[in-house]
Design a protein around this motif. Sequence first.
Motif, PDB file in Angstrom:
ATOM      1  N   VAL A 165       0.843  -1.208   0.000  1.00 14.15           N
ATOM      2  CA  VAL A 165       0.000   0.000   0.000  1.00 14.15           C
ATOM      3  C   VAL A 165       0.873   1.251   0.000  1.00 14.15           C
ATOM      4  N   LYS A 166       1.886   1.246   0.852  1.00 13.65           N
ATOM      5  CA  LYS A 166       2.760   2.421   0.953  1.00 13.65           C
ATOM      6  C   LYS A 166       3.505   2.668  -0.355  1.00 13.65           C
ATOM      7  N   ALA A 167       3.922   1.593  -1.022  1.00 10.52           N
ATOM      8  CA  ALA A 167       4.635   1.734  -2.293  1.00 10.52           C
ATOM      9  C   ALA A 167       3.745   2.401  -3.340  1.00 10.52           C
ATOM     10  N   HIS A 168       2.474   2.019  -3.385  1.00 12.98           N
ATOM     11  CA  HIS A 168       1.554   2.599  -4.366  1.00 12.98           C
ATOM     12  C   HIS A 168       1.139   4.022  -4.000  1.00 12.98           C
ATOM     13  N   VAL A 169       0.985   4.290  -2.691  1.00 10.91           N
ATOM     14  CA  VAL A 169       0.625   5.646  -2.263  1.00 10.91           C
ATOM     15  C   VAL A 169       1.772   6.610  -2.537  1.00 10.91           C
ATOM     16  N   ASN A 170       2.989   6.185  -2.213  1.00 12.14           N
ATOM     17  CA  ASN A 170       4.151   7.061  -2.415  1.00 12.14           C
ATOM     18  C   ASN A 170       4.456   7.318  -3.882  1.00 12.14           C
ATOM     19  N   SER A 171       3.993   6.406  -4.755  1.00 14.46           N
ATOM     20  CA  SER A 171       4.182   6.626  -6.202  1.00 14.46           C
ATOM     21  C   SER A 171       2.975   7.322  -6.823  1.00 14.46           C
ATOM     22  N   ASP A 172       2.062   7.816  -5.950  1.00 16.47           N
ATOM     23  CA  ASP A 172       0.878   8.579  -6.372  1.00 16.47           C
ATOM     24  C   ASP A 172      -0.099   7.771  -7.222  1.00 16.47           C
ATOM     25  N   LYS A 173      -0.084   6.442  -7.080  1.00 20.73           N
ATOM     26  CA  LYS A 173      -1.010   5.600  -7.855  1.00 20.73           C
ATOM     27  C   LYS A 173      -2.305   5.339  -7.096  1.00 20.73           C
ATOM     28  N   TRP A 174      -2.205   5.201  -5.770  1.00 21.04           N
ATOM     29  CA  TRP A 174      -3.389   4.913  -4.968  1.00 21.04           C
ATOM     30  C   TRP A 174      -3.709   6.116  -4.095  1.00 21.04           C
ATOM     31  N   ILE A 175      -4.114   7.206  -4.720  1.00 22.82           N
ATOM     32  CA  ILE A 175      -4.488   8.412  -3.985  1.00 22.82           C
ATOM     33  C   ILE A 175      -5.816   8.920  -4.521  1.00 22.82           C
ATOM     34  N   GLY A 176      -6.475   9.748  -3.734  1.00 21.27           N
ATOM     35  CA  GLY A 176      -7.757  10.297  -4.169  1.00 21.27           C
ATOM     36  C   GLY A 176      -8.799   9.217  -4.373  1.00 21.27           C
ATOM     37  N   ILE A 177      -9.482   9.259  -5.523  1.00 21.23           N
ATOM     38  CA  ILE A 177     -10.531   8.275  -5.805  1.00 21.23           C
ATOM     39  C   ILE A 177      -9.947   6.900  -6.106  1.00 21.23           C
ATOM     40  N   SER A 178      -8.649   6.834  -6.339  1.00 20.55           N
ATOM     41  CA  SER A 178      -7.992   5.536  -6.611  1.00 20.55           C
ATOM     42  C   SER A 178      -7.583   4.816  -5.331  1.00 20.55           C
ATOM     43  N   ALA A 179      -7.787   5.467  -4.197  1.00 23.02           N
ATOM     44  CA  ALA A 179      -7.432   4.848  -2.919  1.00 23.02           C
ATOM     45  C   ALA A 179      -8.551   3.914  -2.475  1.00 23.02           C
TER      46      ALA A 179
ATOM     47  N   PHE B  50      -5.776 -14.343   5.430  1.00 27.49           N
ATOM     48  CA  PHE B  50      -6.051 -13.030   4.851  1.00 27.49           C
ATOM     49  C   PHE B  50      -5.843 -11.928   5.882  1.00 27.49           C
ATOM     50  N   VAL B  51      -5.372 -10.789   5.397  1.00 28.70           N
ATOM     51  CA  VAL B  51      -5.339  -9.559   6.187  1.00 28.70           C
ATOM     52  C   VAL B  51      -5.906  -8.447   5.312  1.00 28.70           C
ATOM     53  N   GLY B  52      -6.438  -7.427   5.944  1.00 23.05           N
ATOM     54  CA  GLY B  52      -6.980  -6.302   5.192  1.00 23.05           C
ATOM     55  C   GLY B  52      -6.616  -4.993   5.851  1.00 23.05           C
ATOM     56  N   LEU B  53      -6.448  -3.963   5.050  1.00 22.49           N
ATOM     57  CA  LEU B  53      -6.166  -2.639   5.600  1.00 22.49           C
ATOM     58  C   LEU B  53      -6.680  -1.560   4.656  1.00 22.49           C
ATOM     59  N   GLN B  54      -6.940  -0.405   5.228  1.00 18.40           N
ATOM     60  CA  GLN B  54      -7.392   0.732   4.438  1.00 18.40           C
ATOM     61  C   GLN B  54      -6.212   1.321   3.682  1.00 18.40           C
ATOM     62  N   CYS B  55      -6.508   1.987   2.597  1.00 19.04           N
ATOM     63  CA  CYS B  55      -5.453   2.630   1.799  1.00 19.04           C
ATOM     64  C   CYS B  55      -5.231   4.034   2.343  1.00 19.04           C
ATOM     65  N   SER B  56      -4.584   4.115   3.499  1.00 20.94           N
ATOM     66  CA  SER B  56      -4.381   5.404   4.169  1.00 20.94           C
ATOM     67  C   SER B  56      -3.331   6.237   3.435  1.00 20.94           C
ATOM     68  N   GLN B  57      -3.590   7.521   3.368  1.00 19.32           N
ATOM     69  CA  GLN B  57      -2.628   8.431   2.755  1.00 19.32           C
ATOM     70  C   GLN B  57      -1.550   8.787   3.771  1.00 19.32           C
ATOM     71  N   VAL B  58      -0.496   9.459   3.321  1.00 22.74           N
ATOM     72  CA  VAL B  58       0.617   9.806   4.196  1.00 22.74           C
ATOM     73  C   VAL B  58       0.119  10.675   5.344  1.00 22.74           C
TER      74      VAL B  58
END
Length: 283
Positions: free
Chosen positions: A189-203, A220-228
Amino acid sequence: KFSFMSARLKEKLRDKIEEHAHEFRLDDMLYNSFQRQAGFDTQVSAADVVYSIQALLEQPRVQTFDYDESENKSRNSQEKDISTSDMEKKFKKAESHLETMKEIVLENFNQAYDSLVSNQRNVVLLQKGLKISMDLQRAVVSEGIGILEGKLIQSAGDFRYAILERLDDTSELIFSQPQSLYKLAKFLVKAHVNSDKWIGISAKPFILGIKSSRTMRAYFVGLQCSQVGEIQRNEFGRSFKLAASKIDADIKHNGFDSASIEVDSDDVHRFLVSLHDVLTRGG
């Protein structure tokens, strides 16, 4: 090693980290904390104590369910009926496996607890935990890069997911532990957020699972796509249990994080479909 550096080099390293950290989005590399002093030669930061204890609690458990290929063939064959004695053997083996797992969990807990006591023997346990923690982190980075390069993450509408299969024995042992699997999910998740791929409506929420060929179970584990800098409550513990109950799946929860679940490998597809329904309709 850092502990053997001269005071001048340590200070120079600190200055260099502060100078270049922003270029690599490592603004939280340095922070004030406490130190644990054990004797004259051992000093450990509070964060490292946490990492060590966490690693001791979740260190890979070598003993796993003894999967018998002949039993699988017998189960899949329509020409043979499973007798009462066969079922009794299966249940006894499962009970034996469960007892072994309980013993390992207890041993892990005792080691983690003992590492908090300040004496020379338990300092060795603390150092053992740090080594395990570093080995686990290397495994997380290695597996994470493989997932990213292999583009294994799929979209299911309201969430994203990836399922790990056919891993080598070591990786399977590591990522069958909820905390290690959660660290891997967080890394992705952090890799995608930091590369600006999973932000905004894409999160979107992310679910990571692994199928074990040894236990014939899926984790299984699950987590929210939290921003920085953002803190979100993880509701996946409730969602997982609700999705499993809708399909009457055999579930277990053996970790220290509520947002994890264990189901039978044969139930994975139905579980994901049910989870999609739960997340889409809000239960």
